[in-house]
Design a protein around this motif. Structure first.
Motif, short mmCIF file in Angstrom:
data_model
loop_
_atom_site.label_atom_id
_atom_site.label_comp_id
_atom_site.label_asym_id
_atom_site.label_seq_id
_atom_site.Cartn_x
_atom_site.Cartn_y
_atom_site.Cartn_z
N GLU A 111 -45.77 -60.81 -8.31
CA GLU A 111 -44.43 -60.89 -7.72
C GLU A 111 -43.37 -60.79 -8.81
O GLU A 111 -42.37 -60.08 -8.68
CB GLU A 111 -44.26 -62.22 -6.97
CG GLU A 111 -44.98 -62.27 -5.65
CD GLU A 111 -44.51 -61.17 -4.73
OE1 GLU A 111 -43.33 -61.17 -4.36
OE2 GLU A 111 -45.34 -60.28 -4.40
N PHE A 143 -42.68 -57.31 -10.00
CA PHE A 143 -41.82 -56.55 -9.09
C PHE A 143 -40.35 -57.00 -9.20
O PHE A 143 -39.44 -56.20 -9.30
CB PHE A 143 -42.29 -56.72 -7.64
CG PHE A 143 -43.43 -55.79 -7.32
CD1 PHE A 143 -43.19 -54.42 -7.23
CD2 PHE A 143 -44.70 -56.26 -7.10
CE1 PHE A 143 -44.23 -53.56 -6.93
CE2 PHE A 143 -45.74 -55.40 -6.80
CZ PHE A 143 -45.51 -54.05 -6.72
N HIS A 181 -37.22 -54.98 -10.55
CA HIS A 181 -36.04 -54.78 -9.68
C HIS A 181 -34.77 -55.25 -10.36
O HIS A 181 -33.76 -54.54 -10.43
CB HIS A 181 -36.24 -55.52 -8.36
CG HIS A 181 -35.05 -55.50 -7.47
ND1 HIS A 181 -34.14 -56.55 -7.43
CD2 HIS A 181 -34.57 -54.56 -6.62
CE1 HIS A 181 -33.18 -56.25 -6.59
NE2 HIS A 181 -33.41 -55.04 -6.07
N LYS A 193 -33.78 -53.09 -13.16
CA LYS A 193 -33.31 -51.77 -12.75
C LYS A 193 -31.89 -51.82 -12.17
O LYS A 193 -31.14 -50.84 -12.29
CB LYS A 193 -34.28 -51.17 -11.71
CG LYS A 193 -35.52 -50.57 -12.34
CD LYS A 193 -36.43 -50.00 -11.27
CE LYS A 193 -37.58 -49.23 -11.87
NZ LYS A 193 -38.38 -48.58 -10.84
N GLU A 194 -31.57 -52.93 -11.52
CA GLU A 194 -30.27 -53.00 -10.86
C GLU A 194 -29.10 -52.71 -11.80
O GLU A 194 -28.29 -51.82 -11.53
CB GLU A 194 -30.10 -54.36 -10.17
CG GLU A 194 -30.74 -54.48 -8.80
CD GLU A 194 -30.22 -53.46 -7.81
OE1 GLU A 194 -31.03 -52.90 -7.06
OE2 GLU A 194 -28.97 -53.18 -7.81
N LEU A 253 -29.22 -51.27 -14.66
CA LEU A 253 -29.36 -49.90 -15.16
C LEU A 253 -28.77 -48.91 -14.16
O LEU A 253 -28.06 -47.97 -14.52
CB LEU A 253 -30.83 -49.57 -15.37
CG LEU A 253 -31.49 -50.06 -16.66
CD1 LEU A 253 -32.97 -49.73 -16.65
CD2 LEU A 253 -30.79 -49.44 -17.87
N ARG A 254 -29.05 -49.17 -12.90
CA ARG A 254 -28.55 -48.31 -11.86
C ARG A 254 -27.01 -48.36 -11.80
O ARG A 254 -26.34 -47.35 -11.63
CB ARG A 254 -29.12 -48.74 -10.50
CG ARG A 254 -30.59 -48.41 -10.34
CD ARG A 254 -31.12 -49.00 -9.04
NE ARG A 254 -30.21 -48.70 -7.95
CZ ARG A 254 -30.05 -47.49 -7.42
NH1 ARG A 254 -30.77 -46.48 -7.87
NH2 ARG A 254 -29.18 -47.29 -6.46
N GLY A 255 -26.52 -49.60 -11.97
CA GLY A 255 -25.06 -49.75 -11.97
C GLY A 255 -24.43 -48.91 -13.07
O GLY A 255 -23.50 -48.14 -12.83
N SER A 273 -25.79 -46.40 -14.62
CA SER A 273 -26.05 -44.99 -14.36
C SER A 273 -25.08 -44.41 -13.33
O SER A 273 -24.50 -43.34 -13.52
CB SER A 273 -27.49 -44.83 -13.88
OG SER A 273 -27.72 -43.52 -13.45
N ILE A 274 -24.87 -45.17 -12.25
CA ILE A 274 -23.99 -44.68 -11.18
C ILE A 274 -22.55 -44.55 -11.70
O ILE A 274 -21.88 -43.54 -11.48
CB ILE A 274 -24.06 -45.62 -9.97
CG1 ILE A 274 -25.43 -45.48 -9.28
CG2 ILE A 274 -22.94 -45.29 -8.97
CD1 ILE A 274 -25.72 -46.55 -8.26
N CYS A 279 -30.19 -44.41 -19.36
CA CYS A 279 -30.47 -45.23 -18.17
C CYS A 279 -31.75 -44.76 -17.47
O CYS A 279 -32.61 -45.56 -17.07
CB CYS A 279 -29.29 -45.14 -17.19
SG CYS A 279 -27.89 -46.14 -17.70
N VAL A 280 -31.84 -43.45 -17.35
CA VAL A 280 -33.05 -42.90 -16.73
C VAL A 280 -34.28 -43.29 -17.52
O VAL A 280 -35.31 -43.71 -16.97
CB VAL A 280 -32.93 -41.36 -16.62
CG1 VAL A 280 -34.26 -40.75 -16.19
CG2 VAL A 280 -31.84 -40.99 -15.64
N ASP A 322 -35.12 -46.87 -17.01
CA ASP A 322 -35.71 -47.02 -15.68
C ASP A 322 -37.18 -46.62 -15.69
O ASP A 322 -38.04 -47.30 -15.10
CB ASP A 322 -34.92 -46.15 -14.69
CG ASP A 322 -35.35 -46.39 -13.27
OD1 ASP A 322 -34.92 -47.41 -12.70
OD2 ASP A 322 -36.16 -45.59 -12.74
N LEU A 346 -44.09 -52.01 -15.12
CA LEU A 346 -44.57 -52.58 -13.86
C LEU A 346 -45.97 -52.03 -13.53
O LEU A 346 -46.89 -52.78 -13.18
CB LEU A 346 -43.60 -52.22 -12.73
CG LEU A 346 -44.03 -52.67 -11.33
CD1 LEU A 346 -44.10 -54.18 -11.25
CD2 LEU A 346 -43.08 -52.13 -10.27
N ARG A 361 -49.43 -54.19 -13.41
CA ARG A 361 -50.23 -54.30 -12.21
C ARG A 361 -51.62 -53.67 -12.34
O ARG A 361 -52.45 -53.81 -11.44
CB ARG A 361 -49.50 -53.67 -11.01
CG ARG A 361 -48.17 -54.34 -10.75
CD ARG A 361 -47.65 -53.99 -9.38
NE ARG A 361 -48.42 -54.67 -8.36
CZ ARG A 361 -49.03 -54.04 -7.37
NH1 ARG A 361 -48.99 -52.73 -7.28
NH2 ARG A 361 -49.69 -54.71 -6.46
#
Lengths: 789, 145
Positions: free
Chosen positions: A554, A557, A561, A564-565, A567-569, A571-572, A598-599, A602, A609, A613
């Motif tokens: 868990e 994951f 997550h 990444k959040e 990073l996404r911010g 990136s966007i 950022c990519v 990610d 991850l 796993r």
């Protein structure tokens, strides 16, 4: 069965005696010294054919009379009793002894004095003896075999309900079943029948005889002159017991009912019967019978008898019982026996210094055999043709005869003679020769007519034979005399001491073993308790580990997550900025670089991850078709392969492995991509195969898969760094970007399946990775052979 | 047939909201209304108000809900379960937009009644392509209640 049948014929014969038929005329013959012709027909027990000729009551009487009259006797056979009687009536034959005084015989015959008497009585079940008075009783169902003569029998049948039978045996069965109340029968033959069936204790004759008739000698009138001599002979036979013997042999006499006190005859025959100097009667058989009498509630009186009386056996005028005697067929015919008490054997005895003495009956011919008159040993020795008997008075005289050489061998009851030898301390000088001659049961003997007594004794014998009393008698009368000599006592004490010491050692040993056992048990129990605790702890740890693994999964994951959040911010925002149009080229390039990073970040997070796993165990026993997984993998990355101007070559057959297909694919994909990526060859090649045995860097590896590329090779000094997560050996500028996680994942998958991975390489000379995986069972051998071929 | 799209986005990420709004504006699908709620509670309050009096055009329910899973406070899973168990809004298709690739999350959402699960790409081009495809799918291909 044979006995029953013959007895039935006897009954039929008795009944036949009443039949009447027409007589024939007499004929006179001159027969001065010619043999007396006796007619006979085959009806037991009156006359029958046996091994030695004609036997039976009529035959015995005829021979005995012939001997006493000094006349030869010849027997003439007739098919039926009627023909027999007709022959005597007509005068065709001379003498018919034992016959009833039949009216039609009178015409041409004279009758002697009575030889025997037959009476017809009422027979009822023993339990009803007191309930029925034959004088007055009426309305009973009475079985009988017609014809029955005499007015008394006619009256009796008139008062009651006569039920005619063809066979006396069937009437007897119906009587015992309760379908009849009584039987009207000639008592002697009926007694023979019930005795043969062992039912003589179940029925009893009651009241006065309804009919009595004598048996006489019928003599043809031609020989009437012989009648006085015959009557004299009969008187003599009556006097010397011959008649009595014959009558009891053929059950012509009717035995008296059991007396209140039974008389037991005893001769001196140690150890069975012993008559002490003071007249006291004892001995093994005597004491056993006394015990049995107490148990069966019988009153006994022991009387001394002589050898002749013993030989005659129990009878109405002599004594009722013998304490014990051997059961022989001859004796069974004239006396009753209880259940056997013990087995008796007869043996041949000889002096030990006569090793040539006979050891079996066959060798007795021509030898002198010492016997006593009434012992079974005599009969055994007599049966051998050519044997010479030395008949002596006692067992001691047999021993004397063997010692002084008068006899070659003695034949006698084994136990009795051995007992005598022990008594006289001669056990070493006279020995048993060969196997016992005969083995016979011994049992108390009773006169005929004591069926009730016999059954009462039989009822207690089985229990008595296992009793202490019986064993005590055996020990007392058959045990070794003076066993505890002083020497034996000494040795006995030594033996006893040894046994005591041995027992002490044994119990000490047992105690030691018990202590060891206890200690061992305690240790085992303690160990078990520890093991239980450890198992519980292990179970708890396993549960913790499972929970921890779940939480870690868990966590991976959630972490990915949460990483990444932002990073996404970034990136966007960078993307929006880049597309806003207000940037100069330099600023635009920087924003694009931000987006690329950022990519990349990610991708790293995703790879991390995935790597985290990988360690999750496979759900169940899995299996991959290696070749198919490889082909699928190559197909998925086909574009990458072609872009790199590369090719994948499969060089050997590939055995199946016990690895999940998705994990096997990770291994192949990363090794192929690695081989193609770090490669400067014109035609980039990765060769895949399997070897049963290979030497890598000085280590032998068995059953290894390999991936060989023609790439740049790996510097051996960087070996340790190769498999580390996120470690890259080359700068991005050289071979492009990468996560540095590929080989780490390969290693992790291989090692998770208890495999190993290694490589051989030289800088510029390409690299060959070797890895092992658990092969999938039986496929392994087949593939190895295929590969070896 | 093109139909007017009324989209509700429930996502605590302002970047995502702005990006999606930008993509939708640039895209071929005509979007009538784009409602963005940063928390699940605010979104559910709005939806409850709709169910009480659905008369005016403003009060018409959205015909697609984009829902982020991981949010502070009432999280996407709770909103999804509430929507899918409440008449009549349970008929509104809900597409999950998340960065989580956890199979357990995906299974859970479909079990509770999600109509789609969309993993947000990080690269702009991919994001645009994916969002346009989503709109195409829901508002051109399918017939919605």
């Amino acid at each position: 069965m044979r006995h029953i049948r013959s007895t039935l014929r006897g009954v039929a014969g008795a009944v036949l005696a009443f039949a009447t038929f027409a007589g024939a005329s007499a004929q006179s013959q001159d027969a001065a010294r010619a043999p007396l012709v006796v007619p006979w027909t085959d009806i037991e027990p009156y006359a029958y054919q046996d091994r030695d000729g004609v036997a039976g009551l009529f035959a015995d009487l005829a021979r005995e009379l012939g001997r006493r009259l000094d006349r030869d006797v010849s027997f003439r056979h007739f098919e039926t009793a009627l023909a027999q009687a007709a022959a005597q009536t007509s005068g065709e034959t001379d003498m018919l002894p034992g016959v009833a005084t039949l009216p039609f015989l009178r015409e041409n015959n004279v009758f002697s004095d009575p030889l025997a008497r037959t009476q017809v009585r009422i027979l009822v079940p023993t339990e009803n003896v007191d309930a029925i008075d034959p004088e007055t009783v009426s309305g009973l169902r009475i079985g009988y075999v017609p014809p029955i003569a005499g007015s008394a029998t006619t009256d009796f049948l008139a008062r009651n309900e006569g039920v005619p039978y063809e066979q006396m045996a069937l009437a007897l069965v119906h009587l015992l079943q309760g379908r009849l109340d009584g039987l009207l029968v000639p008592e002697g033959p009926m007694l023979a029948l019930t005795r043969t069936l062992q039912l003589d204790h179940r029925v009893q004759a009651i009241g006065k005889p309804l009919l009595v008739y004598d048996r006489v000698v019928a003599l043809s009138k031609r020989h009437a002159d012989l009648l006085p001599a015959i009557n004299d002979a009969i008187a003599d036979m009556e006097a010397d017991g011959t008649l009595d013997r014959i009558r009891s042999a053929y059950q012509m006499g009717v035995p008296p009912p059991p007396p209140a006190t039974l008389t037991v005859g005893a001769t001196h025959f140690p150890p069975y019967q012993v008559i002490e100097a003071d007249g006291r009667i004892t001995g093994f058989a005597v004491e056993v019978l006394r015990d049995l009498a107490i148990r069966a509630d019988l009153d006994l009186r022991f009387v001394p008898i002589d050898a002749a009386s013993f030989g005659a056996g129990p009878g109405p005028d002599r004594y009722d019982m013998l304490p014990q005697t051997a059961i022989t067929p001859e004796r069974q015919a004239r006396m009753d026996f209880t259940l056997p008490i013990e087995t008796d054997t007869w043996s041949l005895f000889a002096a030990r210094d006569r090793p040539d003495a006979p050891a079996s009956l066959d060798e007795l011919s021509g030898k002198t055999v010492a016997v006593t008159a009434n012992n079974n040993g005599r009969r055994l020795a007599e049966s051998v043709e050519g044997s010479r008997l030395l008949i002596v008075g006692s067992v001691d005289e047999i021993i004397d005869a063997l010692l002084d050489g008068r006899a070659d061998v003695g034949a006698y009851a084994t136990a009795t003679l051995q007992r005598a030898l022990e008594r006289r301390n001669l056990a070493g000088r006279i020995v048993v020769r060969g196997e016992p001659l005969q083995s016979t049961m011994r049992a108390p003997a009773l006169r005929i007519g004591l069926g009730v007594v016999r059954e009462r004794v039989n009822g207690v014998i089985p229990g008595y034979l296992v009793s202490e009393e019986y064993r005590a008698h055996q020990d007392a009368w058959f045990g070794e005399p003076n066993f505890w000599t002083s020497e034996r006592t000494r040795w006995g004490l030594v033996g006893l001491g040894s046994v005591v010491i041995l027992l002490a050692c044994l119990s000490a040993f047992q105690a030691w073993r018990q202590r060891l056992h206890d200690r061992y048990t305690a240790e085992v129990e303690a160990a078990n308790a520890r093991l239980d605790r450890q198992n519980t702890e292990l179970a708890n740890l396993n549960a913790d580990l499972a929970r921890s693994n779940r939480e870690l999964d868990e966590f991976a994951f959630i972490a990915s997550h949460d990483l990444k959040e932002p990073l996404r911010g970034i990136s966007i925002n960078a993307n929006l900025l880049s597309r806003s149009g207000g940037l100069d080229d330099k600023a635009h390039a920087r924003v694009e670089r931000m987006i690329a990073l950022c990519v990349r970040a990610d991708e790293l997070v995703s790879a991390l991850l995935l790597f985290a796993r990988l360690g999750k165990p496979d759900d169940k026993a899995v299996r991959s078709r290696t070749r198919e997984v490889l082909d699928d993998t190559v197909r998925l990355i086909q574009e990458t392969i072609e872009a790199a101007n590369g090719e994948v070559v499969v060089e050997t057959a590939l055995p199946d492995v016990a690895v999940a297909p998705d994990k096997l694919a990770i291994v192949f994909r990363n090794l192929i991509l690695n081989g193609l990526k770090y490669n400067r060859s014109g035609r980039r090649t990765v060769a895949i195969g399997f070897v049963a045995n290979v030497e890598v860097e000085g280590c032998s590896v068995r059953n290894a898969f390999y991936a060989r590329d023609n790439g740049v090779g790996i510097d051996p000094t960087l070996r340790d760094k190769l498999f580390r997560v996120f470690s890259r050996l080359h700068p991005v500028t050289e071979f492009g970007p990468g996560t540095g996680i590929g080989l780490s994942m390969v290693k992790r998958v291989v090692e998770d399946h208890r495999g190993t991975i290694t490589f051989s390489s030289a800088p510029g000379g390409g690299t060959t990775f070797y890895f092992t995986m658990p092969l999938a069972g039986a496929m392994c051998g087949a593939h190895e052979q295929e590969i070896a071929a | 047939m093109t139909r007017a799209a009324s989209i509700m986005l429930i996502d605590d990420s302002l970047e995502d909201a702005e990006l999606i709004k930008t993509i939708l504006e640039m895209g071929p699908t005509e979007v009538d209304r784009f409602l963005h709620y940063e928390t699940g509670d605010a979104a559910s309050d709005y939806l409850k108000g709709l169910t009480a009096s659905p008369q005016s055009g403003e009060d018409l329910p959205p015909n697609l809900i984009l829902l982020d899973l991981n949010m502070p406070g009432t999280d996407g899973r709770d909103i999804l379960r509430w929507i899918k168990s409440t008449d009549p809004i349970r008929r509104i298709p809900v597409v999950i937009t998340s960065t989580s690739s956890n199979p357990r999350d995906i299974s859970y959402c479909y079990d509770v009644g999600a109509n789609g699960y969309f993993i947000k790409p990080i690269q702009f081009d991919e994001y645009t392509k994916a969002m346009n495809t989503l709109m195409e799918y829901w508002f051109r291909v399918l017939k919605l209640p």
